[in-house]
Motif scaffolding. Structure first.
Motif, PDB file in Angstrom:
ATOM      1  N   GLN A  28       0.824  -1.210   0.000  1.00  0.00           N
ATOM      2  CA  GLN A  28       0.000   0.000   0.000  1.00  0.00           C
ATOM      3  C   GLN A  28       0.860   1.263   0.000  1.00  0.00           C
ATOM      4  OE1 GLN A  28      -2.559  -0.602   3.376  1.00  0.00           O
ATOM      5  NE2 GLN A  28      -4.115  -1.633   2.157  1.00  0.00           N
ATOM      6  N   SER A  29       2.015   1.188   0.621  1.00  0.00           N
ATOM      7  CA  SER A  29       2.880   2.364   0.664  1.00  0.00           C
ATOM      8  C   SER A  29       3.451   2.714  -0.710  1.00  0.00           C
ATOM      9  CB  SER A  29       4.025   2.152   1.661  1.00  0.00           C
ATOM     10  OG  SER A  29       5.004   1.268   1.132  1.00  0.00           O
ATOM     11  N   LEU A  30       3.421   1.772  -1.634  1.00  0.00           N
ATOM     12  CA  LEU A  30       3.931   2.028  -2.981  1.00  0.00           C
ATOM     13  C   LEU A  30       2.940   2.806  -3.829  1.00  0.00           C
ATOM     14  CD1 LEU A  30       5.500  -1.458  -3.736  1.00  0.00           C
ATOM     15  CD2 LEU A  30       6.689   0.624  -3.018  1.00  0.00           C
ATOM     16  N   ASP A  31       1.663   2.689  -3.504  1.00  0.00           N
ATOM     17  CA  ASP A  31       0.619   3.351  -4.276  1.00  0.00           C
ATOM     18  C   ASP A  31       0.309   4.696  -3.648  1.00  0.00           C
ATOM     19  OD1 ASP A  31      -1.416   4.104  -5.925  1.00  0.00           O
ATOM     20  OD2 ASP A  31      -2.846   2.606  -5.209  1.00  0.00           O
ATOM     21  N   GLU A  32       0.888   5.734  -4.214  1.00  0.00           N
ATOM     22  CA  GLU A  32       0.688   7.076  -3.679  1.00  0.00           C
ATOM     23  C   GLU A  32      -0.541   7.760  -4.271  1.00  0.00           C
ATOM     24  OE1 GLU A  32       4.358   9.059  -4.392  1.00  0.00           O
ATOM     25  OE2 GLU A  32       5.477   7.715  -3.079  1.00  0.00           O
ATOM     26  N   SER A  33      -1.237   7.073  -5.146  1.00  0.00           N
ATOM     27  CA  SER A  33      -2.380   7.689  -5.816  1.00  0.00           C
ATOM     28  C   SER A  33      -3.705   7.168  -5.278  1.00  0.00           C
ATOM     29  CB  SER A  33      -2.301   7.426  -7.319  1.00  0.00           C
ATOM     30  OG  SER A  33      -2.411   6.030  -7.562  1.00  0.00           O
ATOM     31  N   GLU A  34      -3.736   6.800  -4.008  1.00  0.00           N
ATOM     32  CA  GLU A  34      -4.965   6.250  -3.440  1.00  0.00           C
ATOM     33  C   GLU A  34      -6.088   7.269  -3.516  1.00  0.00           C
ATOM     34  OE1 GLU A  34      -6.608   4.880   0.841  1.00  0.00           O
ATOM     35  OE2 GLU A  34      -4.673   4.076   0.230  1.00  0.00           O
ATOM     36  N   ASP A  35      -7.206   6.799  -3.988  1.00  0.00           N
ATOM     37  CA  ASP A  35      -8.393   7.630  -4.118  1.00  0.00           C
ATOM     38  C   ASP A  35      -9.317   7.322  -2.946  1.00  0.00           C
ATOM     39  OD1 ASP A  35     -10.816   8.789  -4.731  1.00  0.00           O
ATOM     40  OD2 ASP A  35     -10.862   8.080  -6.800  1.00  0.00           O
ATOM     41  N   ASP A  37     -12.241   8.287  -2.232  1.00  0.00           N
ATOM     42  CA  ASP A  37     -13.618   8.021  -2.648  1.00  0.00           C
ATOM     43  C   ASP A  37     -13.756   6.592  -3.164  1.00  0.00           C
ATOM     44  OD1 ASP A  37     -14.446  10.586  -1.962  1.00  0.00           O
ATOM     45  OD2 ASP A  37     -14.026  11.377  -3.960  1.00  0.00           O
ATOM     46  N   ALA A  38     -12.762   6.153  -3.932  1.00  0.00           N
ATOM     47  CA  ALA A  38     -12.793   4.786  -4.450  1.00  0.00           C
ATOM     48  C   ALA A  38     -12.682   3.778  -3.316  1.00  0.00           C
ATOM     49  CB  ALA A  38     -11.676   4.580  -5.465  1.00  0.00           C
ATOM     50  N   ALA A  39     -11.823   4.054  -2.355  1.00  0.00           N
ATOM     51  CA  ALA A  39     -11.673   3.144  -1.217  1.00  0.00           C
ATOM     52  C   ALA A  39     -12.983   3.042  -0.445  1.00  0.00           C
ATOM     53  CB  ALA A  39     -10.549   3.627  -0.307  1.00  0.00           C
ATOM     54  N   ALA A  40     -13.646   4.159  -0.223  1.00  0.00           N
ATOM     55  CA  ALA A  40     -14.927   4.153   0.489  1.00  0.00           C
ATOM     56  C   ALA A  40     -15.978   3.394  -0.308  1.00  0.00           C
ATOM     57  CB  ALA A  40     -15.387   5.579   0.765  1.00  0.00           C
ATOM     58  N   ALA A  41     -15.980   3.582  -1.630  1.00  0.00           N
ATOM     59  CA  ALA A  41     -16.946   2.881  -2.482  1.00  0.00           C
ATOM     60  C   ALA A  41     -16.725   1.373  -2.430  1.00  0.00           C
ATOM     61  CB  ALA A  41     -16.851   3.389  -3.916  1.00  0.00           C
ATOM     62  N   TRP A  42     -15.452   0.945  -2.437  1.00  0.00           N
ATOM     63  CA  TRP A  42     -15.167  -0.490  -2.353  1.00  0.00           C
ATOM     64  C   TRP A  42     -15.625  -1.054  -1.012  1.00  0.00           C
ATOM     65  CZ3 TRP A  42     -14.853  -4.004  -5.713  1.00  0.00           C
ATOM     66  CH2 TRP A  42     -14.289  -3.761  -6.967  1.00  0.00           C
ATOM     67  N   LEU A  43     -15.416  -0.316   0.062  1.00  0.00           N
ATOM     68  CA  LEU A  43     -15.865  -0.784   1.373  1.00  0.00           C
ATOM     69  C   LEU A  43     -17.380  -0.931   1.416  1.00  0.00           C
ATOM     70  CD1 LEU A  43     -13.531   1.154   3.820  1.00  0.00           C
ATOM     71  CD2 LEU A  43     -13.501  -1.291   3.291  1.00  0.00           C
ATOM     72  N   GLU A  44     -18.088   0.025   0.832  1.00  0.00           N
ATOM     73  CA  GLU A  44     -19.548  -0.066   0.759  1.00  0.00           C
ATOM     74  C   GLU A  44     -19.969  -1.293  -0.042  1.00  0.00           C
ATOM     75  OE1 GLU A  44     -21.635   3.474  -0.466  1.00  0.00           O
ATOM     76  OE2 GLU A  44     -20.232   4.732   0.649  1.00  0.00           O
ATOM     77  N   GLU A  45     -19.303  -1.524  -1.167  1.00  0.00           N
ATOM     78  CA  GLU A  45     -19.623  -2.683  -2.010  1.00  0.00           C
ATOM     79  C   GLU A  45     -19.361  -3.984  -1.269  1.00  0.00           C
ATOM     80  OE1 GLU A  45     -20.812  -4.884  -5.418  1.00  0.00           O
ATOM     81  OE2 GLU A  45     -21.223  -2.856  -4.710  1.00  0.00           O
TER      82      GLU A  45
END
Length: 77
Positions: A28-35, A37-45
């Motif tokens: 996760q530390s390699l991905d500096e472009s975390e969105d 909103d997308a993370a929240a949407a995935w959690l909801e899904e």
């Protein structure tokens, strides 16, 4: 470099669940472009799907059949 060679053997002595947690954090530390909103949407899904499984409304499929379909699609490429 010497530090890495020294720390890796120690990290490999950790229990599997701790190594997995550490690996997840490192990736996760390699991905500096975390969105966020997308993370929240995935959690909801994920929550929605889990509720469907628990309530019995989810259409579940046998892994053997799903895997067979995937393999057929990949061979057709």
């Amino acid at each position: 470099m010497a530090e890495r060679r020294e720390i890796l053997p120690e990290l490999l002595k950790l229990p599997a669940h701790e190594r997995a947690r550490l690996a997840t954090e490192l990736v996760q530390s390699l991905d500096e472009s975390e969105d966020p909103d997308a993370a929240a949407a995935w959690l909801e899904e994920l929550d929605r799907r889990a509720r469907e499984v628990v309530s019995g409304t989810a259409k579940l499929e046998d892994w053997t059949e799903v895997r067979r379909r995937i393999e057929l699609r990949l061979r057709a490429r």
